[in-house]
Scaffold this motif. Structure first.
Motif, PDB file in Angstrom:
ATOM      1  N   GLN A  70       0.819  -1.212   0.000  1.00  0.00           N
ATOM      2  CA  GLN A  70       0.000   0.000   0.000  1.00  0.00           C
ATOM      3  C   GLN A  70       0.853   1.263   0.000  1.00  0.00           C
ATOM      4  OE1 GLN A  70      -2.765  -1.041  -1.038  1.00  0.00           O
ATOM      5  NE2 GLN A  70      -2.020  -3.055  -0.378  1.00  0.00           N
ATOM      6  N   PHE A  71       2.031   1.194   0.627  1.00  0.00           N
ATOM      7  CA  PHE A  71       2.967   2.319   0.524  1.00  0.00           C
ATOM      8  C   PHE A  71       3.297   2.569  -0.950  1.00  0.00           C
ATOM      9  CE2 PHE A  71       5.037   1.411   4.946  1.00  0.00           C
ATOM     10  CZ  PHE A  71       3.891   1.863   5.579  1.00  0.00           C
ATOM     11  N   HIS A  72       3.421   1.477  -1.710  1.00  0.00           N
ATOM     12  CA  HIS A  72       3.642   1.608  -3.155  1.00  0.00           C
ATOM     13  C   HIS A  72       2.381   2.142  -3.845  1.00  0.00           C
ATOM     14  CE1 HIS A  72       4.613   0.767  -7.313  1.00  0.00           C
ATOM     15  NE2 HIS A  72       3.494   0.071  -7.385  1.00  0.00           N
ATOM     16  N   ASN A  73       1.221   1.574  -3.509  1.00  0.00           N
ATOM     17  CA  ASN A  73      -0.023   1.959  -4.190  1.00  0.00           C
ATOM     18  C   ASN A  73      -0.396   3.428  -3.995  1.00  0.00           C
ATOM     19  OD1 ASN A  73      -0.482  -0.473  -5.443  1.00  0.00           O
ATOM     20  ND2 ASN A  73      -1.917  -1.218  -3.900  1.00  0.00           N
ATOM     21  N   VAL A  74      -0.003   4.018  -2.865  1.00  0.00           N
ATOM     22  CA  VAL A  74      -0.305   5.437  -2.663  1.00  0.00           C
ATOM     23  C   VAL A  74       0.819   6.334  -3.156  1.00  0.00           C
ATOM     24  CG1 VAL A  74      -1.877   4.960  -0.741  1.00  0.00           C
ATOM     25  CG2 VAL A  74       0.510   5.566  -0.261  1.00  0.00           C
ATOM     26  N   GLY A  75       1.914   5.730  -3.677  1.00  0.00           N
ATOM     27  CA  GLY A  75       2.975   6.513  -4.308  1.00  0.00           C
ATOM     28  C   GLY A  75       4.129   6.885  -3.412  1.00  0.00           C
ATOM     29  N   TRP A  76       4.282   6.263  -2.261  1.00  0.00           N
ATOM     30  CA  TRP A  76       5.357   6.608  -1.341  1.00  0.00           C
ATOM     31  C   TRP A  76       6.661   5.895  -1.641  1.00  0.00           C
ATOM     32  CZ3 TRP A  76       2.239   5.840   3.838  1.00  0.00           C
ATOM     33  CH2 TRP A  76       1.259   6.828   3.931  1.00  0.00           C
ATOM     34  N   MET A  77       6.606   4.780  -2.367  1.00  0.00           N
ATOM     35  CA  MET A  77       7.823   4.010  -2.614  1.00  0.00           C
ATOM     36  C   MET A  77       7.676   3.199  -3.893  1.00  0.00           C
ATOM     37  SD  MET A  77       7.477   0.915   0.155  1.00  0.00           S
ATOM     38  CE  MET A  77       8.272  -0.326  -0.821  1.00  0.00           C
ATOM     39  N   GLY A  78       8.789   2.669  -4.358  1.00  0.00           N
ATOM     40  CA  GLY A  78       8.799   1.848  -5.555  1.00  0.00           C
ATOM     41  C   GLY A  78       8.332   0.425  -5.278  1.00  0.00           C
ATOM     42  N   LEU A  79       8.456  -0.424  -6.280  1.00  0.00           N
ATOM     43  CA  LEU A  79       7.932  -1.787  -6.219  1.00  0.00           C
ATOM     44  C   LEU A  79       8.946  -2.807  -5.692  1.00  0.00           C
ATOM     45  CD1 LEU A  79       5.201  -3.003  -6.889  1.00  0.00           C
ATOM     46  CD2 LEU A  79       6.011  -3.402  -9.213  1.00  0.00           C
ATOM     47  N   GLY A  80      10.237  -2.460  -5.681  1.00  0.00           N
ATOM     48  CA  GLY A  80      11.273  -3.409  -5.282  1.00  0.00           C
ATOM     49  C   GLY A  80      11.027  -4.097  -3.943  1.00  0.00           C
ATOM     50  N   PRO A  81      10.845  -3.347  -2.862  1.00  0.00           N
ATOM     51  CA  PRO A  81      10.617  -4.003  -1.570  1.00  0.00           C
ATOM     52  C   PRO A  81       9.365  -4.882  -1.544  1.00  0.00           C
ATOM     53  CG  PRO A  81      11.197  -1.699  -1.239  1.00  0.00           C
ATOM     54  CD  PRO A  81      10.963  -1.889  -2.718  1.00  0.00           C
ATOM     55  N   VAL A  82       8.354  -4.512  -2.318  1.00  0.00           N
ATOM     56  CA  VAL A  82       7.124  -5.313  -2.379  1.00  0.00           C
ATOM     57  C   VAL A  82       7.430  -6.688  -2.964  1.00  0.00           C
ATOM     58  CG1 VAL A  82       4.797  -5.471  -3.365  1.00  0.00           C
ATOM     59  CG2 VAL A  82       5.694  -3.244  -2.634  1.00  0.00           C
ATOM     60  N   VAL A  83       8.251  -6.714  -3.999  1.00  0.00           N
ATOM     61  CA  VAL A  83       8.603  -7.980  -4.648  1.00  0.00           C
ATOM     62  C   VAL A  83       9.295  -8.908  -3.660  1.00  0.00           C
ATOM     63  CG1 VAL A  83      10.116  -9.011  -6.395  1.00  0.00           C
ATOM     64  CG2 VAL A  83       8.671  -7.054  -6.988  1.00  0.00           C
ATOM     65  N   TRP A  84      10.287  -8.401  -2.956  1.00  0.00           N
ATOM     66  CA  TRP A  84      11.062  -9.264  -2.057  1.00  0.00           C
ATOM     67  C   TRP A  84      10.246  -9.682  -0.836  1.00  0.00           C
ATOM     68  CZ3 TRP A  84      13.982 -11.008  -5.319  1.00  0.00           C
ATOM     69  CH2 TRP A  84      14.618 -10.205  -6.274  1.00  0.00           C
ATOM     70  N   LEU A  85       9.498  -8.759  -0.264  1.00  0.00           N
ATOM     71  CA  LEU A  85       8.627  -9.127   0.860  1.00  0.00           C
ATOM     72  C   LEU A  85       7.528 -10.078   0.416  1.00  0.00           C
ATOM     73  CD1 LEU A  85       8.110  -5.841   2.891  1.00  0.00           C
ATOM     74  CD2 LEU A  85       9.031  -8.005   3.726  1.00  0.00           C
TER      75      LEU A  85
ATOM     76  N   TRP B 148       0.491 -13.933  -2.643  1.00  0.00           N
ATOM     77  CA  TRP B 148       1.668 -13.072  -2.721  1.00  0.00           C
ATOM     78  C   TRP B 148       2.694 -13.602  -3.705  1.00  0.00           C
ATOM     79  CZ3 TRP B 148       1.669  -8.285  -1.711  1.00  0.00           C
ATOM     80  CH2 TRP B 148       0.802  -7.768  -0.741  1.00  0.00           C
ATOM     81  N   ILE B 149       2.930 -14.901  -3.673  1.00  0.00           N
ATOM     82  CA  ILE B 149       3.904 -15.476  -4.608  1.00  0.00           C
ATOM     83  C   ILE B 149       3.413 -15.304  -6.045  1.00  0.00           C
ATOM     84  CG2 ILE B 149       4.996 -17.622  -5.362  1.00  0.00           C
ATOM     85  CD1 ILE B 149       4.983 -18.451  -2.342  1.00  0.00           C
ATOM     86  N   ALA B 150       2.142 -15.577  -6.296  1.00  0.00           N
ATOM     87  CA  ALA B 150       1.587 -15.423  -7.645  1.00  0.00           C
ATOM     88  C   ALA B 150       1.640 -13.965  -8.103  1.00  0.00           C
ATOM     89  CB  ALA B 150       0.147 -15.944  -7.689  1.00  0.00           C
ATOM     90  N   LEU B 151       1.284 -13.033  -7.214  1.00  0.00           N
ATOM     91  CA  LEU B 151       1.310 -11.612  -7.575  1.00  0.00           C
ATOM     92  C   LEU B 151       2.729 -11.179  -7.927  1.00  0.00           C
ATOM     93  CD1 LEU B 151      -0.134  -8.873  -7.845  1.00  0.00           C
ATOM     94  CD2 LEU B 151       0.390  -8.495  -5.414  1.00  0.00           C
ATOM     95  N   VAL B 152       3.688 -11.577  -7.121  1.00  0.00           N
ATOM     96  CA  VAL B 152       5.077 -11.195  -7.385  1.00  0.00           C
ATOM     97  C   VAL B 152       5.571 -11.808  -8.689  1.00  0.00           C
ATOM     98  CG1 VAL B 152       7.440 -11.507  -6.559  1.00  0.00           C
ATOM     99  CG2 VAL B 152       5.677 -10.688  -5.001  1.00  0.00           C
ATOM    100  N   LEU B 153       5.259 -13.059  -8.925  1.00  0.00           N
ATOM    101  CA  LEU B 153       5.675 -13.677 -10.188  1.00  0.00           C
ATOM    102  C   LEU B 153       4.989 -13.002 -11.375  1.00  0.00           C
ATOM    103  CD1 LEU B 153       5.844 -17.437  -9.169  1.00  0.00           C
ATOM    104  CD2 LEU B 153       7.752 -15.843  -9.542  1.00  0.00           C
ATOM    105  N   LEU B 154       3.742 -12.583 -11.206  1.00  0.00           N
ATOM    106  CA  LEU B 154       3.040 -11.838 -12.249  1.00  0.00           C
ATOM    107  C   LEU B 154       3.774 -10.519 -12.532  1.00  0.00           C
ATOM    108  CD1 LEU B 154      -0.785 -11.422 -12.443  1.00  0.00           C
ATOM    109  CD2 LEU B 154       0.684  -9.443 -12.714  1.00  0.00           C
ATOM    110  N   LEU B 155       4.164  -9.817 -11.466  1.00  0.00           N
ATOM    111  CA  LEU B 155       4.887  -8.552 -11.637  1.00  0.00           C
ATOM    112  C   LEU B 155       6.242  -8.767 -12.302  1.00  0.00           C
ATOM    113  CD1 LEU B 155       4.100  -6.947  -8.154  1.00  0.00           C
ATOM    114  CD2 LEU B 155       3.117  -6.289 -10.375  1.00  0.00           C
ATOM    115  N   ILE B 156       6.938  -9.808 -11.896  1.00  0.00           N
ATOM    116  CA  ILE B 156       8.237 -10.125 -12.513  1.00  0.00           C
ATOM    117  C   ILE B 156       8.034 -10.515 -13.974  1.00  0.00           C
ATOM    118  CG2 ILE B 156      10.152 -11.777 -12.504  1.00  0.00           C
ATOM    119  CD1 ILE B 156       9.922 -11.774  -9.402  1.00  0.00           C
ATOM    120  N   GLY B 157       7.008 -11.322 -14.250  1.00  0.00           N
ATOM    121  CA  GLY B 157       6.699 -11.701 -15.628  1.00  0.00           C
ATOM    122  C   GLY B 157       6.428 -10.481 -16.497  1.00  0.00           C
TER     123      GLY B 157
END
Length: 186
Positions: A25-40, A75-84
């Protein structure tokens, strides 16, 4: 011989769900990038939640088993979707992601009903999660500004998950109910 006390796997599941949801949500509201979301999303939201879910199975808790294992897979599926999408492998359009979220909204609706049999705090958490998914669904099907609204609303959802986590931890540490979770709604 005394039986060894085991930890409650729900604390790890709730921690992983809450933290990963908060950071997304920090990403969705524009406070940070997507990198930490992927790893978490891969490790704490995905793997740790799945492990917690599998441990819930051993306790006989079907609700926790389904919820933590299911959302760990989310979460795993969402992250793999984003990486894809990032590497142009099995790419997903905004509409594709929208339908992905609709399916998870339906899954959440089933658990929402079940959550009402557990406690007020869990029912409120799942009510907020269901609202958040609906907002994200709408954001992907023509109302993109709702992503930010969903972001703030899902931050509250994450905080509620942490509240329940803290309830379980503090009840164990203090030997009494320090943070009440309320009676089931039904």
């Amino acid at each position: 011989m005394a039986e060894q006390k085991l930890g409650n796997p729900a604390v790890v599941g709730l921690a992983g769900f809450g933290l990963t949801t908060m950071v997304l949500q920090f990403h969705n509201v524009g406070w940070m990038g997507l990198g930490p979301v992927v790893w978490l999303g891969l490790i704490f939201g995905g793997l740790a939640q799945m492990i917690a879910g599998l441990q819930e199975m051993k306790t006989g808790n079907n609700f926790g088993y389904c919820a933590f294992t299911g959302y760990g897979c989310f979460w795993i599926a969402l992250v793999l979707l984003l990486i894809g999408n990032h590497y142009n492998i099995y790419t997903s359009s905004k509409t594709d992601v929208g339908w992905f979220l609709v399916a998870w909204t339906l899954f959440t609706a089933i658990l929402w009903i079940g959550s009402m049999r557990v406690s007020s705090a869990l029912a409120l958490t799942f009510t907020l999660l269901l609202i958040g998914f609906i907002l994200l669904d709408l954001a992907h099907f023509g109302y993109p500004d709702l992503t930010v609204v969903a972001g703030y609303e899902l931050m509250v959802t994450a905080a509620m998950a942490w509240y329940i986590m803290a309830h379980i931890i503090y009840a164990d540490l203090f030997g009494r109910d320090v943070l009440p979770v309320g009676k089931p709604w039904i």
